[in-house]
Design an enzyme around this catalytic site. Structure first.
Site, PDB file in Angstrom:
ATOM      1  NE  ARG A 114      19.350  -0.583   5.003  1.00 49.38           N
ATOM      2  CZ  ARG A 114      18.309   0.187   5.285  1.00 49.38           C
ATOM      3  NH1 ARG A 114      18.502   1.347   5.882  1.00 49.38           N
ATOM      4  NH2 ARG A 114      17.087  -0.208   4.998  1.00 49.38           N
ATOM      5  CE  LYS A 136      35.279 -17.359   7.906  1.00 45.69           C
ATOM      6  NZ  LYS A 136      35.543 -18.800   8.100  1.00 45.69           N
ATOM      7  CD  GLU A 178      40.792 -21.918  15.963  1.00 42.16           C
ATOM      8  OE1 GLU A 178      41.550 -21.876  14.973  1.00 42.16           O
ATOM      9  OE2 GLU A 178      39.593 -22.262  15.874  1.00 42.16           O
ATOM     10  CE  LYS A 209      40.832 -15.400  11.319  1.00 44.96           C
ATOM     11  NZ  LYS A 209      39.855 -15.856  12.325  1.00 44.96           N
ATOM     12  CD  GLU A 219      36.047 -19.397   4.804  1.00 42.49           C
ATOM     13  OE1 GLU A 219      35.054 -20.104   4.601  1.00 42.49           O
ATOM     14  OE2 GLU A 219      36.433 -19.050   5.928  1.00 42.49           O
ATOM     15  NE  ARG A 223      38.941 -15.442   6.712  1.00 48.15           N
ATOM     16  CZ  ARG A 223      38.366 -14.357   7.203  1.00 48.15           C
ATOM     17  NH1 ARG A 223      38.230 -13.280   6.454  1.00 48.15           N
ATOM     18  NH2 ARG A 223      37.915 -14.341   8.447  1.00 48.15           N
ATOM     19  CG  ASN A 227      37.115 -23.004   7.157  1.00 47.09           C
ATOM     20  OD1 ASN A 227      36.805 -22.293   8.102  1.00 47.09           O
ATOM     21  ND2 ASN A 227      36.882 -22.652   5.902  1.00 47.09           N
ATOM     22  CG  HIS A 230      37.406 -24.973  12.269  1.00 44.83           C
ATOM     23  ND1 HIS A 230      38.763 -25.125  12.388  1.00 44.83           N
ATOM     24  CD2 HIS A 230      37.076 -23.925  13.064  1.00 44.83           C
ATOM     25  CE1 HIS A 230      39.232 -24.198  13.219  1.00 44.83           C
ATOM     26  NE2 HIS A 230      38.230 -23.469  13.644  1.00 44.83           N
ATOM     27  CG  HIS A 234      32.207 -25.501  13.283  1.00 42.15           C
ATOM     28  ND1 HIS A 234      32.355 -24.710  12.165  1.00 42.15           N
ATOM     29  CD2 HIS A 234      32.804 -24.823  14.294  1.00 42.15           C
ATOM     30  CE1 HIS A 234      33.018 -23.605  12.491  1.00 42.15           C
ATOM     31  NE2 HIS A 234      33.297 -23.664  13.773  1.00 42.15           N
ATOM     32  CG  HIS A 250      36.167 -23.125  18.880  1.00 38.11           C
ATOM     33  ND1 HIS A 250      35.374 -23.490  17.817  1.00 38.11           N
ATOM     34  CD2 HIS A 250      37.308 -22.604  18.346  1.00 38.11           C
ATOM     35  CE1 HIS A 250      36.000 -23.197  16.678  1.00 38.11           C
ATOM     36  NE2 HIS A 250      37.164 -22.662  16.975  1.00 38.11           N
TER      37      HIS A 250
END
Length: 347
Positions: A114, A136, A178, A209, A219, A223, A227, A230, A234, A250
Site C-alpha cells: 500500500r 505520475k 519533451e 514541470k 492535474e 499541470r 499534455n 500527447h 500517445h 516517445h
C-alpha cells in the site's frame, strides 16, 4: 543544480548534475530505509557507470528494457520479488533507467504494501526532463498507454548527466520531444533554443514541470498543459507499438503530436500561420519528425484519442490560442480528421 518540487511536507529535490547517482546512499538514508530494491534493466546493468552504492542491504530486480516493462504482468513479477526479499513498508524502491523504468518502478512503489518510498535515478533524457518528475506512475494496457497507474511522488530524483553519454541518437530525440514541448509552452523561440546548452535545456524543462506540479499535483488545472502534443502522441505510440516496438520513440511521437496540435489550433481559428511556423522551427532545431508515420489509419487514431485518459468522454486537446495554452474539450471529430489529412499531405 537542485530544483525543488514544492509540495509542503512531501516536497523533494530534483538534482541535475554529473555524478548525481553517487548521492543515492544519502537519499536513501534520508528516507530511513534499511533495505532497497533497485529496479532496472539489462541494458542499464551493462553500462560502465552502473556502480551504484545504496549504502544499505539491497537487491537488483531486473525488468525488460523499454516499453515492454510497462505491463501488469511485470508489476506482479516485481512485487513478488519485493515480497521474497521481505521489503517492508519502511523501505524503498529505487528505479534506475529510462522513463518506462521509472513509470514501472514508481507504480510498484505506489501499490506494494500500500505504498513505499520511491527514489528515481533517470538515465535517459526523456526521463530526466519529464517522466521521473511529478509523481505520475503507470503501466500500459492494450487499449492505451498508462491507463493503469497512480500518483506517487518520489523522495528524490537524481538526474545524472553522465549517464546520457551512452544514449543512442534516437533516445536523444525522445528526450528532445519533451524539451521542445516545454520550450513551446513558455513561448520561447527556436533561435534561443539553438543557442542553449544541454544543461540549460534540461533545467528549463525541469523547472517548468516542478512549478506546474507544485501548483497542481493531481492535474486538475495548469499541470494538464504538460499534455501538449500527447493526445495524438500517445495514440501514435500505441499503434506503432503494435506494429513494431522500435518504430517510434516517445519524444518522436510527442513531436508529431506538437506539429499536429498547432495545426488543429489553426484549423479551429485559435492561431495563425506564424505560430505554426514557430512550432515547426523549434522542432526542426532539434531534428524532430513532424509527419505522420506511413500507414497510420485516421479512424484508428481517432478511436485512441477519444479514449485518452485525459479526455472526459470527448475529444480533448491542449491547444495554443490568443490567451496562451488551455485544455479544449469537445473538439469536433471532423476537425480532428481533417487535420490528420493535412498532416498526411505535408501541409
Amino acid at each position: 543544480m537542485r530544483v525543488r518540487v514544492d509540495l509542503g511536507g512531501r516536497g523533494y529535490d530534483v538534482v541535475v548534475a554529473g555524478g548525481a547517482r553517487h548521492e543515492l546512499a544519502a537519499a536513501i538514508a534520508a528516507t530511513g530505509a534499511r533495505r532497497a530494491a533497485i529496479v532496472t534493466t539489462p541494458a542499464i546493468t551493462a553500462q560502465p557507470w552502473f556502480d551504484l552504492d545504496p549504502g544499505v542491504e539491497h537487491e537488483v530486480v531486473v525488468v525488460p528494457d523499454g516499453e515492454a516493462a510497462k505491463s501488469l504482468g511485470v508489476v506482479e513479477s516485481v512485487a513478488e520479488s519485493l515480497a521474497r526479499m521481505a521489503l517492508s513498508r519502511r523501505d524503498v524502491v529505487v528505479s534506475v533507467g529510462g522513463g518506462a523504468t521509472t513509470d514501472l518502478g514508481g507504480f510498484v512503489a505506489a501499490v506494494y504494501a500500500r505504498g513505499v518510498a520511491a527514489i528515481h535515478v533517470p538515465t535517459s533524457l526523456v526521463a530526466q526532463v519529464d517522466a521521473a518528475i511529478g509523481g505520475k506512475t503507470g503501466v500500459d494496457l492494450a487499449a492505451g498507454k498508462n491507463l493503469v497507474g497512480a500518483f506517487h511522488q518520489p523522495s528524490m530524483v537524481l538526474c545524472d548527466t553522465e549517464t546520457l553519454a551512452t544514449l543512442p541518437p534516437r533516445e536523444w530525440r525522445s528526450g528532445w520531444g519533451e524539451v521542445a514541448k516545454c520550450w513551446l509552452l513558455q513561448g520561447l523561440r527556436a533561435d534561443a533554443l539553438a543557442g542553449a546548452t544541454l544543461e540549460e535545456r534540461t533545467l528549463n524543462a525541469v523547472r517548468l514541470k516542478a512549478d506546474l506540479v507544485a501548483r497542481d499535483e493531481r492535474e486538475g488545472g495548469p499541470r494538464a498543459l504538460l499534455n501538449y502534443g500527447h493526445t495524438l502522441g500517445h495514440a501514435l505510440e500505441a499503434l506503432a507499438l503494435a506494429r513494431d516496438p522500435d518504430e517510434l520513440r516517445h519524444g518522436e511521437a510527442v513531436a508529431i503530436g506538437l506539429a499536429y496540435a498547432v495545426r488543429l489550433a489553426r484549423r479551429l481559428g485559435r492561431v495563425d500561420d506564424d505560430v505554426v511556423d514557430d512550432t515547426d522551427a523549434v522542432l526542426a532545431t532539434l531534428d524532430l519528425p513532424t509527419a505522420l508515420p506511413a500507414g497510420m489509419d485516421g479512424d484508428e487514431l481517432l478511436t485512441f484519442m477519444a479514449r485518452d485518459k485525459k479526455a472526459t468522454h470527448d475529444l480533448t486537446f491542449v491547444l495554443p490560442g490568443a490567451d496562451g495554452f488551455e485544455t479544449v474539450h469537445d473538439v469536433p471529430a471532423t476537425a480532428v480528421i481533417a487535420t490528420l489529412g493535412e498532416m498526411t499531405s505535408g501541409r
